[in-house]
Design an enzyme around this catalytic site. Structure first.
Site, mmCIF file in Angstrom:
data_model
loop_
_atom_site.group_PDB
_atom_site.id
_atom_site.type_symbol
_atom_site.label_atom_id
_atom_site.label_comp_id
_atom_site.label_asym_id
_atom_site.label_seq_id
_atom_site.Cartn_x
_atom_site.Cartn_y
_atom_site.Cartn_z
ATOM 1 N N ASN A 184 71.173 -0.550 47.205
ATOM 2 C CA ASN A 184 70.256 -0.140 48.268
ATOM 3 C C ASN A 184 71.049 -0.099 49.574
ATOM 4 O OD1 ASN A 184 68.279 0.130 50.175
ATOM 5 N ND2 ASN A 184 67.055 -1.621 49.509
ATOM 6 N N LYS A 198 72.703 -3.665 49.875
ATOM 7 C CA LYS A 198 72.179 -4.732 49.021
ATOM 8 C C LYS A 198 72.460 -4.330 47.585
ATOM 9 C CE LYS A 198 68.022 -5.963 51.359
ATOM 10 N NZ LYS A 198 66.601 -5.868 51.227
ATOM 11 N N ARG A 218 68.499 3.175 45.358
ATOM 12 C CA ARG A 218 67.221 3.337 46.037
ATOM 13 C C ARG A 218 67.377 4.438 47.092
ATOM 14 N NH1 ARG A 218 64.838 0.373 51.057
ATOM 15 N NH2 ARG A 218 62.706 1.073 50.897
ATOM 16 N N HIS A 253 57.020 2.434 49.542
ATOM 17 C CA HIS A 253 56.871 1.229 48.702
ATOM 18 C C HIS A 253 56.428 1.580 47.283
ATOM 19 C CE1 HIS A 253 55.881 -1.282 52.553
ATOM 20 N NE2 HIS A 253 57.167 -1.388 52.265
ATOM 21 N N HIS A 277 50.900 -4.574 49.392
ATOM 22 C CA HIS A 277 52.302 -4.980 49.505
ATOM 23 C C HIS A 277 52.510 -5.393 50.963
ATOM 24 C CE1 HIS A 277 56.762 -4.655 48.863
ATOM 25 N NE2 HIS A 277 56.666 -4.624 50.183
ATOM 26 N N GLY A 330 54.929 -7.210 53.517
ATOM 27 C CA GLY A 330 56.213 -7.803 53.889
ATOM 28 C C GLY A 330 56.456 -7.478 55.346
ATOM 29 N N GLY A 342 57.529 -4.645 56.240
ATOM 30 C CA GLY A 342 56.756 -3.395 56.164
ATOM 31 C C GLY A 342 55.608 -3.638 55.194
ATOM 32 N N ARG A 350 55.886 -2.735 63.428
ATOM 33 C CA ARG A 350 55.260 -1.410 63.517
ATOM 34 C C ARG A 350 53.775 -1.567 63.805
ATOM 35 N NH1 ARG A 350 57.432 0.161 57.918
ATOM 36 N NH2 ARG A 350 59.655 0.300 58.301
ATOM 37 N N MET A 354 55.778 -13.822 59.786
ATOM 38 C CA MET A 354 54.477 -14.439 59.540
ATOM 39 C C MET A 354 54.541 -15.961 59.466
ATOM 40 S SD MET A 354 51.349 -13.728 59.413
ATOM 41 C CE MET A 354 50.812 -12.114 58.886
ATOM 42 N N ARG A 355 55.654 -16.499 58.935
ATOM 43 C CA ARG A 355 55.770 -17.973 58.871
ATOM 44 C C ARG A 355 55.706 -18.571 60.271
ATOM 45 N NH1 ARG A 355 60.660 -18.005 54.853
ATOM 46 N NH2 ARG A 355 60.851 -16.163 56.127
ATOM 47 N N GLY A 398 52.324 -11.424 51.021
ATOM 48 C CA GLY A 398 51.328 -11.425 49.937
ATOM 49 C C GLY A 398 51.608 -12.469 48.870
ATOM 50 N N GLU A 399 52.906 -12.761 48.633
ATOM 51 C CA GLU A 399 53.271 -13.723 47.576
ATOM 52 C C GLU A 399 53.235 -15.166 48.058
ATOM 53 O OE1 GLU A 399 57.141 -12.537 46.045
ATOM 54 O OE2 GLU A 399 56.478 -10.448 46.040
ATOM 55 N N GLU A 423 61.571 -4.938 43.090
ATOM 56 C CA GLU A 423 61.907 -3.512 43.198
ATOM 57 C C GLU A 423 63.212 -3.189 42.483
ATOM 58 O OE1 GLU A 423 60.465 -1.934 47.337
ATOM 59 O OE2 GLU A 423 60.629 -4.106 47.440
HETATM 60 P P1 AMP Z 1 59.556 -9.187 52.899
HETATM 61 O O1 AMP Z 1 59.769 -8.040 53.853
HETATM 62 O O2 AMP Z 1 58.807 -8.806 51.659
HETATM 63 O O3 AMP Z 1 60.809 -9.972 52.618
HETATM 64 O O4 AMP Z 1 58.577 -10.215 53.655
HETATM 65 C C1 AMP Z 1 58.934 -10.816 54.887
HETATM 66 C C2 AMP Z 1 57.684 -11.482 55.461
HETATM 67 O O5 AMP Z 1 57.201 -12.477 54.538
HETATM 68 C C3 AMP Z 1 57.972 -12.213 56.782
HETATM 69 O O6 AMP Z 1 56.920 -11.935 57.709
HETATM 70 C C4 AMP Z 1 57.907 -13.653 56.358
HETATM 71 O O7 AMP Z 1 57.516 -14.507 57.415
HETATM 72 C C5 AMP Z 1 56.846 -13.622 55.288
HETATM 73 N N1 AMP Z 1 56.847 -14.869 54.517
HETATM 74 C C6 AMP Z 1 57.793 -15.342 53.695
HETATM 75 N N2 AMP Z 1 57.454 -16.592 53.259
HETATM 76 C C7 AMP Z 1 56.250 -16.891 53.829
HETATM 77 C C8 AMP Z 1 55.376 -18.031 53.789
HETATM 78 N N3 AMP Z 1 55.675 -19.100 53.064
HETATM 79 N N4 AMP Z 1 54.232 -17.964 54.499
HETATM 80 C C9 AMP Z 1 53.939 -16.882 55.256
HETATM 81 N N5 AMP Z 1 54.712 -15.801 55.332
HETATM 82 C C10 AMP Z 1 55.865 -15.784 54.640
#
Ligand code: AMP
Length: 394
Positions: free
Chosen positions: A10, A17, A87, A176, A204, A206, A208, A237, A280-281, A329-330, A381
């Site tokens: 990617n 990556k 990708r 996505h 989804h 993240g 994005g 965004r 988000m954390r 989401g996870e 992915e």
């Molecule tokens: P991604 O682009 O799929 O890697 O997702 C990144 C996003 O997932 C970031 O906003 C992170 O803060 C969020 N994230 C990862 N772990 C957690 C968690 N334990 N609680 C809340 N958000 C999380």
């Protein structure tokens, strides 16, 4: 035949990556990242099981970084590398599935580059370098947009003069797709349903984020559009805004298109709303401590997400479940529960304990008894790209 190995690549504008995927293993044999390419600080990091290593590659370009990482992948694969899956962000209307890379498909990827001016040229850098370095390996392009080529016309057309579509490709494409495809297929397996006779809403989430309606294994609608800016509130965004915001900012503040582009893509979303972070954390922690911006950003994120999911339900005739995936989401029980508070009309309600349990890679059903199925499904992915590549080898 023994299980085959695919190297998944990617390429970004200054990074690569990679992951070596074996068709019979869920975990990667080796994975890593080359970053800051083209600068004196260029570096390659990789991980194989517990073993981690890195190597400085001062001023290396994509080709030099690939030349370094291939022996690492080949050694990890014990010399048994069967193909490379790349990708590619945008396949336009030309690609409704993965495609073997040759002069014709490369030309088509170049042709749609104006639709993804930041991403496709970077993807092409990696493809061209890999094809020169490994001319004897089968190489395949897997597109973020391809899964959404099954959208019906009423879902992909904008209400603008039709010449813009016919002559300039102005339509909704969606992104996505690799993730929406992977998790909806997994959800059908987890629910003992045939993928081609099942119906899903996917979130989804993240840095994005997008939603998708998947019916009988095909995408029927999705929240991203011509570009990944449309739809949900994301890390930086804005997602949907009134399209007249552009002319309003130009007229009242004298802003240029470049400034507005940066505002909406880089300075908005969770970061813009909270004034604090796109992560988000960080926002969840700040909300705990009473930070008003973080609290608002989370409220807007969840409300907009729930509205998008309700809108996506229009594309389905039945609902077998809602799927959460992506870093947020996870992992975020809070975001999942706040989003579903707005969706009781769709009979969606969570079991508090199950919701809390499904974090850090734990998959499972999290709905309350008697309510519509809600699943947490970690996305992968790279694995989907490897599976799509293998399907073309077959
Ligand atoms: P991604 O682009 O799929 O890697 O997702 C990144 C996003 O997932 C970031 O906003 C992170 O803060 C969020 N994230 C990862 N772990 C957690 C968690 N334990 N609680 C809340 N958000 C999380």
């Amino acid at each position: 035949m023994s299980a085959r190995n695919i190297l998944v690549i990617n390429c970004g504008s200054s990074s690569i990556k990679f992951a070596l995927v074996n068709e019979s293993q869920e975990t990667f044999i080796v994975s890593g990242l080359a970053e800051r390419l083209g600068s004196p600080e260029a570096v390659l990091h990789w991980q194989q099981g517990e073993y981690k290593d890195s190597q400085a590659l001062p001023n290396a370009d994509h080709r030099q970084a690939l030349a370094q990482l291939l022996p690492i992948a080949q050694q990890a694969a014990a010399g048994e590398l069967h193909g490379i899956g790349h990708r590619v962000v945008h396949g336009g209307e030309h690609f409704s599935g993965a495609s073997r890379l040759d002069a014709t498909s490369l030309q088509a990827i170049r042709h749609v580059a104006p639709l993804a001016p930041l991403h496709n040229p970077a993807n092409l850098l990696g493809i061209e370098a890999a094809m020169k370095l490994f001319p004897d390996l089968v190489q395949v392009a897997v597109f973020d947009t391809a899964f959404h080529q099954s959208l019906p016309e009423h879902a992909y057309r904008y209400a603008v003069p039709q010449a813009l579509y016919a002559e300039h490709g102005v339509r909704r494409y969606g992104f996505h797709g690799t993730s929406h495809h992977y998790v909806s297929r997994k959800a059908a397996q987890m629910s003992n349903l045939a993928y081609d006779a099942s119906s899903w809403l996917v979130a989804h989430l993240g840095n994005g984020s997008s939603t998708c309606a998947v019916e009988n294994g095909h995408s029927r609608d999705t929240s991203m559009g011509l570009t990944p800016l449309e739809g949900l509130v994301m890390g930086t965004r804005s997602g949907d805004v009134d399209p007249n915001l552009h002319s309003h900012l130009a007229r009242t503040l004298g802003w240029s298109l470049e400034q507005i582009d940066t505002l909406l893509n880089k300075d908005s979303g969770l970061l813009g709303l909270s004034g604090l972070s796109n992560d988000m954390r960080t926002l969840e922690q700040a909300r705990e401590q009473g930070h008003a911006g973080a609290t608002l950003a989370i409220e807007v994120f969840c409300y907009r997400l729930s509205k998008s999911l309700a809108a996506m339900s229009c594309a389905l005739r039945r609902l077998d479940g809602l799927i959460f995936t992506g870093g947020i989401g996870e992992n975020s029980a809070l975001i999942r529960s706040k989003t579903l508070e707005h969706l009781s009309l769709l009979n969606l309600k969570l079991d508090v304990q199950a919701n809390a349990r499904c974090i850090r890679g734990v998959a499972g059903a999290i709905q309350a008894d008697g309510h519509t199925c809600v699943l947490v499904v970690p996305t992968n992915e790279e694995r989907q790209i490897a599976l799509d590549t293998l399907a073309l080898l077959d």
